[in-house]
Motif scaffolding. Sequence first.
Motif, PDB file in Angstrom:
ATOM      1  N   VAL A 135      58.446  38.935  50.578  1.00 18.92           N
ATOM      2  CA  VAL A 135      56.878  38.763  49.313  1.00 18.92           C
ATOM      3  C   VAL A 135      57.860  38.069  48.357  1.00 18.92           C
ATOM      4  O   VAL A 135      59.699  37.859  47.869  1.00 18.92           O
ATOM      5  CB  VAL A 135      57.117  40.344  48.496  1.00 18.92           C
ATOM      6  CG1 VAL A 135      56.420  41.407  49.912  1.00 18.92           C
ATOM      7  CG2 VAL A 135      58.648  41.185  48.467  1.00 18.92           C
ATOM      8  N   ALA A 136      57.068  38.157  46.742  1.00 25.35           N
ATOM      9  CA  ALA A 136      57.952  37.024  45.951  1.00 25.35           C
ATOM     10  C   ALA A 136      59.041  36.230  46.276  1.00 25.35           C
ATOM     11  O   ALA A 136      60.296  35.606  46.515  1.00 25.35           O
ATOM     12  CB  ALA A 136      58.753  37.778  45.594  1.00 25.35           C
ATOM     13  N   PRO A 137      58.072  34.890  47.501  1.00 24.94           N
ATOM     14  CA  PRO A 137      59.152  33.915  48.251  1.00 24.94           C
ATOM     15  C   PRO A 137      59.475  32.736  47.604  1.00 24.94           C
ATOM     16  O   PRO A 137      59.641  32.606  46.572  1.00 24.94           O
ATOM     17  CB  PRO A 137      58.220  33.347  49.317  1.00 24.94           C
ATOM     18  CG  PRO A 137      56.690  33.898  48.167  1.00 24.94           C
ATOM     19  CD  PRO A 137      56.839  34.823  47.856  1.00 24.94           C
ATOM     20  N   ASP A 138      60.762  32.758  48.435  1.00 29.41           N
ATOM     21  CA  ASP A 138      61.711  31.664  47.505  1.00 29.41           C
ATOM     22  C   ASP A 138      61.847  30.334  48.751  1.00 29.41           C
ATOM     23  O   ASP A 138      60.742  30.966  49.686  1.00 29.41           O
ATOM     24  CB  ASP A 138      62.969  32.646  46.994  1.00 29.41           C
ATOM     25  CG  ASP A 138      63.754  32.523  47.959  1.00 29.41           C
ATOM     26  OD1 ASP A 138      63.672  32.489  49.296  1.00 29.41           O
ATOM     27  OD2 ASP A 138      64.605  33.138  48.141  1.00 29.41           O
ATOM     28  N   GLY A 139      63.068  29.435  48.542  1.00 28.17           N
ATOM     29  CA  GLY A 139      62.866  28.185  49.206  1.00 28.17           C
ATOM     30  C   GLY A 139      63.117  28.254  50.310  1.00 28.17           C
ATOM     31  O   GLY A 139      62.716  27.717  51.069  1.00 28.17           O
ATOM     32  N   ASP A 140      64.020  30.047  50.354  1.00 33.37           N
ATOM     33  CA  ASP A 140      64.277  29.440  51.825  1.00 33.37           C
ATOM     34  C   ASP A 140      63.693  30.892  52.523  1.00 33.37           C
ATOM     35  O   ASP A 140      63.503  30.479  53.962  1.00 33.37           O
ATOM     36  CB  ASP A 140      66.066  30.426  52.384  1.00 33.37           C
ATOM     37  CG  ASP A 140      66.316  30.809  53.106  1.00 33.37           C
ATOM     38  OD1 ASP A 140      66.336  29.902  54.231  1.00 33.37           O
ATOM     39  OD2 ASP A 140      67.242  31.879  53.496  1.00 33.37           O
ATOM     40  N   ALA A 141      62.565  31.561  51.223  1.00 32.02           N
ATOM     41  CA  ALA A 141      61.431  32.061  52.547  1.00 32.02           C
ATOM     42  C   ALA A 141      60.377  30.753  53.047  1.00 32.02           C
ATOM     43  O   ALA A 141      60.084  30.903  54.292  1.00 32.02           O
ATOM     44  CB  ALA A 141      61.124  33.106  51.598  1.00 32.02           C
ATOM     45  N   LEU A 142      59.920  30.538  52.178  1.00 33.58           N
ATOM     46  CA  LEU A 142      59.455  29.388  52.219  1.00 33.58           C
ATOM     47  C   LEU A 142      59.510  27.821  53.750  1.00 33.58           C
ATOM     48  O   LEU A 142      58.742  27.858  54.499  1.00 33.58           O
ATOM     49  CB  LEU A 142      58.604  28.468  50.807  1.00 33.58           C
ATOM     50  CG  LEU A 142      58.026  28.886  50.303  1.00 33.58           C
ATOM     51  CD1 LEU A 142      56.375  28.782  50.975  1.00 33.58           C
ATOM     52  CD2 LEU A 142      58.094  30.354  49.722  1.00 33.58           C
ATOM     53  N   GLY A 143      61.273  27.446  53.484  1.00 37.45           N
ATOM     54  CA  GLY A 143      61.895  26.432  54.204  1.00 37.45           C
ATOM     55  C   GLY A 143      62.140  27.259  56.152  1.00 37.45           C
ATOM     56  O   GLY A 143      61.390  26.489  56.786  1.00 37.45           O
ATOM     57  N   SER A 144      62.340  28.209  55.665  1.00 40.73           N
ATOM     58  CA  SER A 144      62.268  28.998  56.666  1.00 40.73           C
ATOM     59  C   SER A 144      61.173  29.790  57.763  1.00 40.73           C
ATOM     60  O   SER A 144      61.140  29.293  58.790  1.00 40.73           O
ATOM     61  CB  SER A 144      63.353  30.332  56.808  1.00 40.73           C
ATOM     62  OG  SER A 144      62.463  31.013  56.124  1.00 40.73           O
ATOM     63  N   LEU A 145      60.190  30.248  57.171  1.00 44.00           N
ATOM     64  CA  LEU A 145      58.900  30.384  57.401  1.00 44.00           C
ATOM     65  C   LEU A 145      57.740  28.841  58.376  1.00 44.00           C
ATOM     66  O   LEU A 145      57.571  29.074  59.052  1.00 44.00           O
ATOM     67  CB  LEU A 145      58.250  31.330  56.243  1.00 44.00           C
ATOM     68  CG  LEU A 145      56.089  31.017  56.710  1.00 44.00           C
ATOM     69  CD1 LEU A 145      56.218  32.645  57.706  1.00 44.00           C
ATOM     70  CD2 LEU A 145      55.804  31.748  55.505  1.00 44.00           C
ATOM     71  N   THR A 146      57.925  27.681  56.869  1.00 42.84           N
ATOM     72  CA  THR A 146      57.520  26.570  57.467  1.00 42.84           C
ATOM     73  C   THR A 146      58.354  26.178  58.505  1.00 42.84           C
ATOM     74  O   THR A 146      57.877  25.355  59.192  1.00 42.84           O
ATOM     75  CB  THR A 146      56.896  25.723  56.231  1.00 42.84           C
ATOM     76  OG1 THR A 146      58.407  25.158  55.613  1.00 42.84           O
ATOM     77  CG2 THR A 146      55.711  26.267  55.373  1.00 42.84           C
ATOM     78  N   THR A 176      68.850  31.101  55.624  1.00 36.80           N
ATOM     79  CA  THR A 176      68.091  31.534  56.827  1.00 36.80           C
ATOM     80  C   THR A 176      67.979  30.130  57.673  1.00 36.80           C
ATOM     81  O   THR A 176      68.329  29.858  58.538  1.00 36.80           O
ATOM     82  CB  THR A 176      67.210  32.140  57.127  1.00 36.80           C
ATOM     83  OG1 THR A 176      67.420  33.557  56.469  1.00 36.80           O
ATOM     84  CG2 THR A 176      66.188  32.105  57.984  1.00 36.80           C
ATOM     85  N   CYS A 177      67.316  29.550  56.977  1.00 35.95           N
ATOM     86  CA  CYS A 177      67.533  28.076  57.678  1.00 35.95           C
ATOM     87  C   CYS A 177      68.491  27.533  57.760  1.00 35.95           C
ATOM     88  O   CYS A 177      67.992  26.580  58.898  1.00 35.95           O
ATOM     89  CB  CYS A 177      67.130  26.725  55.701  1.00 35.95           C
ATOM     90  SG  CYS A 177      65.227  27.181  55.734  1.00 35.95           S
ATOM     91  N   GLN A 178      69.436  28.186  57.681  1.00 38.06           N
ATOM     92  CA  GLN A 178      70.673  27.047  58.095  1.00 38.06           C
ATOM     93  C   GLN A 178      70.772  28.067  59.274  1.00 38.06           C
ATOM     94  O   GLN A 178      71.443  27.115  60.789  1.00 38.06           O
ATOM     95  CB  GLN A 178      71.874  27.485  57.467  1.00 38.06           C
ATOM     96  CG  GLN A 178      73.709  26.684  58.184  1.00 38.06           C
ATOM     97  CD  GLN A 178      74.378  27.400  57.563  1.00 38.06           C
ATOM     98  OE1 GLN A 178      74.661  27.997  56.793  1.00 38.06           O
ATOM     99  NE2 GLN A 178      75.395  27.094  58.377  1.00 38.06           N
ATOM    100  N   MET A 179      70.401  28.988  59.937  1.00 36.97           N
ATOM    101  CA  MET A 179      70.210  29.638  61.488  1.00 36.97           C
ATOM    102  C   MET A 179      69.691  28.602  62.065  1.00 36.97           C
ATOM    103  O   MET A 179      69.358  28.416  63.140  1.00 36.97           O
ATOM    104  CB  MET A 179      69.752  30.786  61.288  1.00 36.97           C
ATOM    105  CG  MET A 179      70.765  31.827  60.760  1.00 36.97           C
ATOM    106  SD  MET A 179      70.074  33.630  59.464  1.00 36.97           S
ATOM    107  CE  MET A 179      70.072  33.938  61.797  1.00 36.97           C
ATOM    108  N   ASP A 227      69.099  28.393  48.141  1.00 42.41           N
ATOM    109  CA  ASP A 227      70.173  29.143  48.505  1.00 42.41           C
ATOM    110  C   ASP A 227      70.963  28.994  48.131  1.00 42.41           C
ATOM    111  O   ASP A 227      72.129  29.594  47.556  1.00 42.41           O
ATOM    112  CB  ASP A 227      69.740  30.280  49.549  1.00 42.41           C
ATOM    113  CG  ASP A 227      68.420  31.218  50.354  1.00 42.41           C
ATOM    114  OD1 ASP A 227      67.894  31.424  49.348  1.00 42.41           O
ATOM    115  OD2 ASP A 227      68.780  31.376  50.780  1.00 42.41           O
ATOM    116  N   THR A 228      71.669  28.088  48.207  1.00 42.63           N
ATOM    117  CA  THR A 228      73.278  27.364  47.195  1.00 42.63           C
ATOM    118  C   THR A 228      73.224  26.742  46.013  1.00 42.63           C
ATOM    119  O   THR A 228      74.223  26.584  46.013  1.00 42.63           O
ATOM    120  CB  THR A 228      73.679  26.307  49.096  1.00 42.63           C
ATOM    121  OG1 THR A 228      72.648  25.021  47.832  1.00 42.63           O
ATOM    122  CG2 THR A 228      74.126  27.797  50.229  1.00 42.63           C
TER     123      THR A 228
END
Length: 337
Positions: free
Chosen positions: A32-43, A140-143, A170-171
């Motif tokens: 919820v309330a997505p940030d850059g890591d949420a959107l980046g890892s999702l897409t 999460t995008c690094q993972m 995230d950084t």
Amino acid sequence: MNEDVSSEASAIDEALLAGLRNSRHVLCVSHVAPDGDALGSLTGMGHIMHRLGATTTLALQDETPAELKFLPGAADIVGPKQITDAYDLIICLDASSVDRMGHIYRSEAHAHIPLFVIDHHITNTRFGHINWVAPDCAATCQMLVYLVDSLGLPLDETLATCLLTGLVTDTLCFRTSNTNARVMEAAMRLMSAGANLSDITARALNRRSFNLFKLWGLVLPTVQLDEGVIWVHVRRAQTKAAGMTTGDVQLSSMLITANEADISAVFLEKVAENGGPAVECSFRARPGFNVGEVAFELGGGGHPPASGCTIQGTIEEVAPRVVELLKQARRKGLAAS
Ligand code: 5GP
Ligand code: MN
């Protein structure tokens, strides 16, 4: 039933890889309330699953913030109304507990579907059937960079743009204390694959709405500082007066830059789903202090330097109690230093 996978980013569980390779209809979800890591890892996960030949639905409970709509695939994200139970896999990204998926995940209708959790929060509650939790990763995008390697897929410009966005946001553009050589190495690979760092920074971090500045002007005169804890209250009347509807008020990261502060907090007045008052709390800490533990104890989560939670009650009830806990966390950090 829950299987915990190694947090070593380089040692990704075979069952997770096989599950990704063998699934055909996949639901990918973030918080919820997505940030850059949420959107980046999702897409990014959407592109990965597409390459593996799966039909993929990307879902978020809340709207994509304007500054992240440039992400390739963001336009395809659906909301809770478009969710069915016809998936053979659900992948949850960057969310530390089941409630963070909001209404996208339906515990009854989706219980029979394998749930894979891919996340870097140390406070992750391991709510999936397979949990790959890597707190040593800054995003999460690094993972997902390591996942792409393990799957034997190439990094292309589209995927690299998604993943670098999460790493950059995230950084705070490589400024957080968990920005180590591995993070820079991953970022370098994403740039070599075609991701444009200055463009991502300009779009995702260096743009703010005019209304946000109006809100800061309304709330900053009441900023408080006591025992190294700096905090501010944000009232609903103020967000409304500033013309803000949704989104992060982006103050906790700014307040922690005060010379006198070791911990910062923003208390944002909200209406809970039951119609009662609630307060969304956002915390930041300097290295050596841990606000992740405080948020986790209060039912939220995050990382030692950045965390959050939502608490039922009015600001008057919630804020003094939480400020006391933050002062305790600061004393603990001072005692350990
Ligand atoms: P922010 O203050 O930027 O909203 O969030 C900072 C960090 O805390 C992020 O890693 C975010 O995922 C986590 N976080 C914020 N709010 C919550 C919450 O209500 N629950 C959980 N579990 N984590 C949260
Ligand atoms: Mn993250």
